[in-house]
Scaffold this motif. Sequence first.
Motif, short mmCIF file in Angstrom:
data_model
loop_
_atom_site.label_atom_id
_atom_site.label_comp_id
_atom_site.label_asym_id
_atom_site.label_seq_id
_atom_site.Cartn_x
_atom_site.Cartn_y
_atom_site.Cartn_z
N ILE A 170 6.65 2.11 9.38
CA ILE A 170 7.47 3.09 8.65
C ILE A 170 7.66 4.33 9.53
O ILE A 170 6.70 4.85 10.10
N VAL A 171 8.92 4.76 9.65
CA VAL A 171 9.25 6.00 10.35
C VAL A 171 9.77 6.98 9.31
O VAL A 171 10.55 6.60 8.44
N VAL A 172 9.30 8.22 9.39
CA VAL A 172 9.65 9.20 8.35
C VAL A 172 10.46 10.34 8.96
O VAL A 172 10.14 10.83 10.04
N TYR A 224 7.12 11.43 11.37
CA TYR A 224 6.03 10.48 11.58
C TYR A 224 6.60 9.18 12.13
O TYR A 224 7.55 8.64 11.58
N CYS A 247 6.93 13.19 2.89
CA CYS A 247 5.54 13.62 3.03
C CYS A 247 4.76 12.76 4.02
O CYS A 247 3.67 13.11 4.41
N SER A 248 5.31 11.61 4.37
CA SER A 248 4.72 10.66 5.32
C SER A 248 3.41 10.03 4.85
O SER A 248 2.67 9.50 5.66
N ASN A 249 3.14 10.07 3.55
CA ASN A 249 1.97 9.34 3.03
C ASN A 249 2.12 7.84 3.25
O ASN A 249 1.16 7.15 3.58
N LEU A 253 0.82 -1.21 0.00
CA LEU A 253 0.00 0.00 0.00
C LEU A 253 0.86 1.26 0.00
O LEU A 253 0.49 2.27 -0.60
N ALA A 296 0.94 4.61 -2.44
CA ALA A 296 0.65 5.91 -1.83
C ALA A 296 1.77 6.91 -2.08
O ALA A 296 1.55 8.12 -1.96
N ILE A 321 -7.60 8.92 5.05
CA ILE A 321 -7.19 8.54 6.40
C ILE A 321 -7.16 9.77 7.30
O ILE A 321 -7.63 9.73 8.44
N VAL A 333 -4.93 0.32 10.20
CA VAL A 333 -4.99 1.78 10.05
C VAL A 333 -5.97 2.37 11.06
O VAL A 333 -5.71 3.40 11.67
N ALA A 367 3.77 6.22 5.57
CA ALA A 367 3.59 5.84 6.96
C ALA A 367 2.14 5.96 7.37
O ALA A 367 1.64 5.18 8.20
N THR A 368 1.41 6.92 6.77
CA THR A 368 -0.01 7.10 7.10
C THR A 368 -0.83 5.89 6.66
O THR A 368 -1.71 5.44 7.39
N VAL A 369 -0.54 5.36 5.48
CA VAL A 369 -1.35 4.25 4.99
C VAL A 369 -0.87 2.90 5.51
O VAL A 369 -1.56 1.90 5.33
N CYS A 370 0.29 2.85 6.15
CA CYS A 370 0.84 1.56 6.59
C CYS A 370 -0.03 0.95 7.69
O CYS A 370 -0.14 1.51 8.77
N PRO A 371 -0.67 -0.19 7.46
CA PRO A 371 -1.54 -0.77 8.49
C PRO A 371 -0.76 -1.30 9.69
O PRO A 371 -1.33 -1.47 10.76
N ASP A 372 0.51 -1.58 9.51
CA ASP A 372 1.28 -2.15 10.61
C ASP A 372 2.23 -1.14 11.26
O ASP A 372 3.06 -1.53 12.07
N SER A 373 2.07 0.11 10.90
CA SER A 373 2.84 1.21 11.49
C SER A 373 4.34 0.88 11.55
O SER A 373 4.98 1.07 12.57
#
Lengths: 85, 266
Positions: free
Chosen positions: A67-69, B14, A55-57, A20, A24, B193, B35, A59-65
Motif C-alpha cells: 500500500i502506498v499512501v 508512506y 493516516c497511513s495506518n 488487516l 486498521a 508497530i 511487518v 500501509a503500516t500494518v500491511c505485511p506485504d508492503s
Amino acid sequence: MAKVIGAVVVDNEECKGCGLCVVACPQDALSQNKQVNGRGYHYSFMKNPQACIGCSNCATVCPDSCIVVYRVKINEVRTEPVLVS
Amino acid sequence: MNLADIINPNNLVYEKPKLLTENTMHYCPGCSHGVVHKLLAEVILDLDIQEKTIGVSPVGCAVFAYNYIEIDWQEAAHGRAPAVATGIARCNPDKVVFTYQGDGDLASIGAAEILHACNRGENIVVIFVNNGIYGMTGGQMAPTTLIGQVTATTPNGRDAGRNGYPLKITELIAQLPGTSYVTRQSVHTPASIRKCKKAISKAFQAAIDKKGTSFVEVVSTCNMNWKLSPVKANEWMVDNMFPFYQPGDLKDSTKTDPASYTPLKN
C-alpha cells in the motif's frame, strides 16, 4: 479550516487479501474486493475514497508492503457570516 | 479535487521502504514476519547503516529473509544464529550484526546458544519472533506454546503434566548481565508497530554503541497454524498471549554502564 484528504494505492497483484488494513482503517475507507487477483486473493481497495485521510495506518500494518499512501492538505476559504439587517 | 490530483509523488506519505526488494514474500497472508521485515528495513535506512549491517537468518519461516532485505546475510544452522553472529561480530567490530529468529529456533533448538551469547554480552541484536508454534513444519508444539493451546502434536491442548510449561525465555535473558536492552513488543496495531519500530531502533543503536546484547521479542501470530483468520488471530493473541507474554521493556540499561555488574571481591 485546513482539511486533509488522502488516497491509497494498493498493488493488486502483491496484495494477499489478509484484511488487516480493513480493520486498521479508522475511516472505514477500505474493503476487500469481491473479485480476486491473479493468485486468487480478495485484494483490498478503496470502497469509500472520500473518507480517506491519508493516516497511513493501512500501509503500516500491511505485511506485504503493497500500500502506498498520498495525502494533501487543502486550505478551504472560510466564508465570513453575512449579517442581514 | 479528484484522485488523480492526490496520487502524485509530491503528496507521498508512506511507501514500501527502499531496502525491501521487489520479491514477493513467501509468508502466508497476514503473517507478522512481513511487518517485522519492514520495520527492520525502515530502521536500517533511518540509522543509515545499510553498508555495515550483517543479518543472520535462522531456520524456520524466516529462512529466506535474505531474499527480502538488501543487506549482507549469513544463513546459520538451526538455532546456531547467535553463535554465527558472535563470530561475525568479533571478526568485524565495526559492523552491526543481528540475528532474526523464531521461537522454535531460539527457545528450543538454539536455547544454549542464545543464553551463552547473551551472557557473554556479544554486541549483537537479537530479533525474536514468538508465535508460540512451529510455523514452517506444520504447527507442532513449541516451548513457548501456551497451556491448553491446540497444536498438531497437542490435539487436546498443551498439558503441563505431559508437555511441561511454556518458556518465558525473554525473562530468563533479562537476568543476564551481558544484555543491555531486553524488550517485548508486538505488531498487531499501527500504534504497537510504531512502538516496536522505536524498540528495534533503540536495540540497533545499543549495538552501534557497543553496549552489549540487545534482545527484542516480537509477540506475533501464526494465523495459518492457529487456524484463524489474520484479524481473528490478532484478537486471539491479545486475549491469550498477552496475559502470559506481557509487552513492555524488561530491562533497559542502554543509558548506564553495561559493566555495572559487580564482580566478586577477593
